[in-house]
Design an enzyme around this catalytic site. Structure first.
Site, mmCIF file in Angstrom:
data_model
loop_
_atom_site.group_PDB
_atom_site.id
_atom_site.type_symbol
_atom_site.label_atom_id
_atom_site.label_comp_id
_atom_site.label_asym_id
_atom_site.label_seq_id
_atom_site.Cartn_x
_atom_site.Cartn_y
_atom_site.Cartn_z
ATOM 1 N N ASN A 114 0.839 -1.199 0.000
ATOM 2 C CA ASN A 114 0.000 0.000 0.000
ATOM 3 C C ASN A 114 0.874 1.250 0.000
ATOM 4 O OD1 ASN A 114 -0.495 1.972 2.474
ATOM 5 N ND2 ASN A 114 0.199 0.006 3.328
ATOM 6 N N PHE A 118 -1.927 8.149 4.290
ATOM 7 C CA PHE A 118 -2.715 8.732 5.386
ATOM 8 C C PHE A 118 -3.959 9.457 4.856
ATOM 9 C CE2 PHE A 118 1.189 9.409 8.410
ATOM 10 C CZ PHE A 118 1.261 8.051 8.628
ATOM 11 N N SER A 181 5.408 5.166 8.873
ATOM 12 C CA SER A 181 4.832 4.861 7.564
ATOM 13 C C SER A 181 5.819 5.267 6.478
ATOM 14 C CB SER A 181 3.519 5.615 7.361
ATOM 15 O OG SER A 181 3.104 5.515 6.003
ATOM 16 N N ASN A 183 4.956 6.068 3.496
ATOM 17 C CA ASN A 183 4.197 6.715 2.435
ATOM 18 C C ASN A 183 3.989 8.209 2.611
ATOM 19 O OD1 ASN A 183 3.807 4.194 1.113
ATOM 20 N ND2 ASN A 183 2.212 3.699 2.597
ATOM 21 N N LYS A 215 4.956 3.957 17.270
ATOM 22 C CA LYS A 215 4.971 2.852 16.310
ATOM 23 C C LYS A 215 6.196 2.976 15.429
ATOM 24 C CE LYS A 215 2.033 0.270 13.112
ATOM 25 N NZ LYS A 215 0.664 0.123 12.589
ATOM 26 N N ASN A 244 5.408 -1.403 11.722
ATOM 27 C CA ASN A 244 4.685 -0.912 10.567
ATOM 28 C C ASN A 244 5.049 -1.774 9.349
ATOM 29 O OD1 ASN A 244 3.192 0.919 8.856
ATOM 30 N ND2 ASN A 244 3.652 2.545 10.318
#
Length: 343
Positions: A114, A118, A181, A183, A215, A244
Site C-alpha cells: 500500500n 494517510f 509509515s 508513504n 509505532k 509498521n
C-alpha cells in the site's frame, strides 16, 4: 465459504474498492440487533482477557491502524471479536492521500503493498465520530493512531502532532505516534532519537493521562530499535508498537512483474512475519518486563499470535489477514488461542 468468495469475486475487485464495500457491512454488524447476534458468535471467552497500560482487553488480539482510518467501524469490529481497535492513522488536516491505484494484493504471498498516504478526514472529524462512538455501552478498547499531515514540513511536525493530540487524546484509551509509515515524505526520519525525543516529549505533555505509544518500522537496525526502546522507557511511554509495513521485497513468491506493477509502498502480510518477530525479541530484551509491546506484522493464525505472546508481546495486532481470512478472522484467532490455553 469465504475462501471461495475471495477467489471468485473479491480478488477480481480493486482492493481499495473491496475495502470500501466492506465498510457498510461491518458498520451494520455493530448495530443492534445484528451486533447482539454477531458478538454472541464471535466474542472471546473470559479466559483471553488481558490487561495492558491500565486497560482491560477482552482478547489480546486487535485490529491494527489502517483498517478503520476514519472511526467508522469500531462497533462492528468489536462485534466480530477483536479485543481492541486502533483507528487512524489520523492527521491534523484532512487529506486525500496518494493518487489511486494505491493498494495492491500479492495473493501468492498473502501480502499487500500500500501507498495510501494517510488518507483521512482529519482530526476534527475523527474527534466528532469518537464522541458519538463513546456514547455506546459496549465497545472494545479504542486506540488512536496519529501521523504528520503531508502538507506540513518535517520541521513543523511537532506542532502538527500536538494539535491532533489535544483533540484526540481525551477520547482515546491509548494514543499512538506513527513515525514509521513509508508513504509520507520525511516521516521515517523522525525515528532518529535526536528528533524523536522532542516530538514524544511534546506529545506526551499534550496527551495528559492518555497512555502514549510509538509505532516503529521493521527496517530499522537492531541498534536503532534498542535506542528507541531506551528512549521510550526514559520518557515513561506506555509502550511500543512493532512494526509498521516494510520497504523490503526480499523473498517474495509473486512474480517480479506483479511486484513492479504494484510499485512503491509498504509491504504487509505474511512476508513481514519473521522480521516483525525478530524486532519483538530485540525490544523485549531491551525493556523492562512490565513495559508493553504490541506486536504487529505478518500475523494471520492463532499460532502466529501465540508465538508473539510467547516471545513477550503484551498485545498482538493484525490487518492484512482480514483480507485473506474474512470476517470471522478474529473469531478463529480467539478460538485457537482458547484451545491452546486449554491444552
Amino acid at each position: 465459504m469465504y475462501p471461495f468468495l475471495f477467489r471468485t469475486v473479491l480478488s477480481r475487485i480493486d482492493p481499495e474498492r473491496a475495502h470500501h464495500l466492506a465498510i457498510p457491512v461491518i458498520r451494520l454488524l455493530g448495530v443492534p440487533p445484528f451486533s447482539w447476534v454477531t458478538r454472541r458468535i464471535a466474542a472471546p471467552g473470559r479466559a483471553l482477557s488481558t490487561t495492558a497500560f491500565g486497560q482491560e482487553f477482552d482478547s489480546p488480539f486487535g485490529v491494527a491502524a489502517g483498517f478503520d482510518k476514519d472511526v467508522r467501524m469500531v462497533s462492528g469490529l468489536w462485534a466480530l471479536g477483536f479485543g481492541h481497535v486502533e483507528v487512524g492513522t489520523i492527521t491534523a488536516r484532512a487529506q486525500p492521500g496518494n493518487p489511486r491505484p494505491r493498494l495492491f494484493r500479492l495473493v501468492a504471498d498473502r501480502a499487500v503493498i500500500n501507498r495510501m498516504g494517510f488518507n483521512n478526514a482529519g482530526a476534527e472529524a475523527a474527534a466528532r465520530r469518537l464522541k458519538r462512538v463513546r456514547r455506546r455501552r459496549s465497545l472494545p478498547v479504542i486506540g488512536v493512531n496519529i501521523g504528520k499531515s503531508r502538507a506540513v514540513e518535517v520541521a513543523d511536525a511537532t506542532a502538527d502532532y500536538v494539535y491532533s493530540t489535544r483533540l484526540l487524546a481525551p477520547l482515546a484509551d491509548y494514543l499512538v505516534v506513527n513515525v514509521s509509515s513509508p508513504n509520507t515524505p520525511g516521516l521515517r526520519g523522525l525515528q532518529a532519537v535526536e528528533t524523536l525525543r522532542p516530538l514524544l516529549e511534546a506529545v506526551k505533555a499534550a496527551a495528559g493521562t492518555a497512555p502514549l505509544l510509538v509505532k516503529i518500522a521493521p527496517d530499522l537496525s537492531d541498534d536503532e530499535i534498542a535506542d528507541i526502546a531506551a528512549l521510550a522507557v526514559d520518557l515513561g511511554l506506555a509502550g511500543i508498537i512493532a512494526t509498521n509495513t516494510t520497504l523490503s521485497r526480499a523473498g517474495l513468491r509473486s512474480s517480479a512483474a506483479l511486484v513492479a506493477t504494484a510499485g512503491d509502498g509498504g509491504l504487509s502480510g505474511a512476508p513481514l512475519g519473521a522480521r516483525s518477530l525478530a524486532v519483538l525479541r530485540v525490544l523485549r530484551a531491551a525493556v523492562p518486563a512490565e513495559f508493553a509491546i504490541v506486536s504487529a506484522g505478518g500475523v494471520e493464525s492463532a499460532a502466529d499470535v501465540r508465538a508473539r505472546l510467547d516471545a513477550g508481546a503484551t498485545l498482538v495486532q493484525g490487518y492484512t489477514g482480514f483480507l485473506y481470512r474474512g470476517p470471522l478472522w478474529a473469531r478463529q484467532i480467539n478460538r485457537g488461542l482458547a484451545a491452546a490455553s486449554d491444552r
